[in-house]
Each structure stands twice: as structure tokens, then as C-alpha cells.
Design an enzyme around this catalytic site. Sequence first.
Site, mmCIF file in Angstrom:
data_model
loop_
_atom_site.group_PDB
_atom_site.id
_atom_site.type_symbol
_atom_site.label_atom_id
_atom_site.label_comp_id
_atom_site.label_asym_id
_atom_site.label_seq_id
_atom_site.Cartn_x
_atom_site.Cartn_y
_atom_site.Cartn_z
ATOM 1 N N ASP A 132 0.858 -1.363 0.056
ATOM 2 C CA ASP A 132 -0.141 -0.030 -0.014
ATOM 3 C C ASP A 132 0.721 1.162 0.093
ATOM 4 O O ASP A 132 1.417 1.567 1.182
ATOM 5 C CB ASP A 132 -0.882 0.195 1.314
ATOM 6 C CG ASP A 132 -1.999 -0.970 0.998
ATOM 7 O OD1 ASP A 132 -1.762 -2.042 0.544
ATOM 8 O OD2 ASP A 132 -3.245 -0.713 1.885
ATOM 9 N N LYS A 172 -6.742 3.460 -3.306
ATOM 10 C CA LYS A 172 -7.115 3.658 -1.968
ATOM 11 C C LYS A 172 -7.452 5.184 -1.663
ATOM 12 O O LYS A 172 -6.493 5.940 -2.008
ATOM 13 C CB LYS A 172 -6.079 2.800 -1.266
ATOM 14 C CG LYS A 172 -6.281 2.733 0.179
ATOM 15 C CD LYS A 172 -5.368 2.053 0.942
ATOM 16 C CE LYS A 172 -5.212 2.203 2.448
ATOM 17 N NZ LYS A 172 -4.247 1.467 2.985
ATOM 18 N N LYS A 177 -10.232 0.504 -2.621
ATOM 19 C CA LYS A 177 -10.091 0.285 -1.271
ATOM 20 C C LYS A 177 -10.256 1.473 -0.429
ATOM 21 O O LYS A 177 -9.672 2.465 -0.635
ATOM 22 C CB LYS A 177 -8.535 -0.272 -0.918
ATOM 23 C CG LYS A 177 -8.934 -0.364 0.821
ATOM 24 C CD LYS A 177 -7.292 -1.012 0.822
ATOM 25 C CE LYS A 177 -7.016 -1.040 2.474
ATOM 26 N NZ LYS A 177 -5.560 -1.573 2.927
#
Length: 257
Positions: free
Chosen positions: A102, A166, A198
Site C-alpha cells: 500500500d 485507495k 479500497k
Amino acid sequence: MMTETSKTIAAKALSLLDLTNLNDDCTPDAIDTLCAAAQSPHGNTAAICIWPRFVAQARKVLGTGHPVKIATVVNFPSGDMPLDTVIAETKQAVADGADEIDLVIPYTAFMAGDEAAVREMVEMIKAQCTAPVRLKTILETGVLEDPALIRRASEIALEAGADFIKTSTGKVAVNATPEAARIMLEAIRDCGRPAAFKPAGGVRTVADAGIYLGLADEIMGEGWATPQTFRFGASGLLSDILAVLDGKQGASSTAAY
């Protein structure tokens, strides 16, 4: 639009959850606890999301090929680390057993007009994510704020090879919002290749989860949201999911979408 019971939404959200501990005071014992919590009586979460220094420990606890994936963060949370540092951080995380990276994009540089910095970082970190490792890019939408900036950041990340976009680090004042989610899902819909979404930060209840799943159904089509295409990044959501699945939660957690 479809209406589902809170238990149905909770069960789906459980399967999509990146159970997160990115607390500054996280300890090895807390990681052991997180790994155990990710394997609930009602089923596994999709992943855990932890600091890079704990990836090797989590891999030892879960073992190779475990259905609960190990995600970790790089360039986190500021987004302003030197590229070489982020590359080294990513290489080490992958070597330690991370399944997913991430990455916080250099959003401050992006807001100053430097799109190339975002593109280069995403491309270079994607190159370290040898299959089956997947790359999520954190846009920090609550700081970007402007819908046009959120859309453009989404487009650049997707063009540069991100597997997921995300919303947030969870470390700023405004994190995931339905408004940002809509913009990002529309960018995924329009990007011309499979990609995933996300929402992270501030998703605390099954009712919250139902809002985001409803947006995914509306924009991407019913049934699109699976662990391959959709995750929730959250630390507190699991407790509400389990309360609903155990029948201990009242109507306030019921969500329709």
C-alpha cells in the site's frame, strides 16, 4: 438497487476487510493478536495491513500460502520520502513475505502540479511488486479534496499500473468519504482495464460498509465487489461485523443498498 440484511452485508464486508493495525505503538504481541483476529469464527478477513517491520513476523505466524494476505505500507503516511528509500522499503517488504504493498503517492508534490512524481513513483514501485504481489496506491483524498484532483490522481495511478486505488492513510482529518469513492470508482470504470478500490479510514460500522458496497454495485455492477476488486481498510470495523453476525447488533447497523 438491491436491499440486503445487515447480516448479509456484514458477511460480505468480512471477506473484503484489510484488518489494520498501523498504530504508532504497535507491538509484536499486537501483531500476533491481529493475525488471530483475522481468522474469525465467521470466516477470514481478506488481509491484514501492518507496518513493514512486522511483515516477517506475520509471515511466520500465518505461514506460506495462507488465505489471509499480508499487506504493508510504504512511503507512509507522509508520501514525501525519497524514491530510492521507498524502493528499498518495498523490496524488503516483498522479501519478508508481503502479498500487497500500500503505497502513499507523493500527494503534496501532486497538489503542487508535479504529476510526473506520482507517475514515476507508482511505476517504480509497481516494478518491485513481482506477481502475485499487488500494488495499492493511497491518494489521500481528504487532503486532495478537489474532485478534479481526486479524479486526476486516480487516472495517473491507474495509468501507471496500480492494481488498487485507495482513498486514505487513516492518519489525516478527512479519510474515506462516499463522494471520493464515487469519483474513484468512476475512474476505475473508465480506465479500460481491471482495477480495484479500497476505501480506508473512518469505515467503522456495517452501515458504513453498506454505503460503499452500494456505490460499487451502482457504478461497477452488482457482484463486482470481491476480495480481488474491493477492500475495506479498517481497524474497528471487525468488531461491528462480528456483533452483527453474532446477532448482538440492533437495527442501527442495518444498511440498504
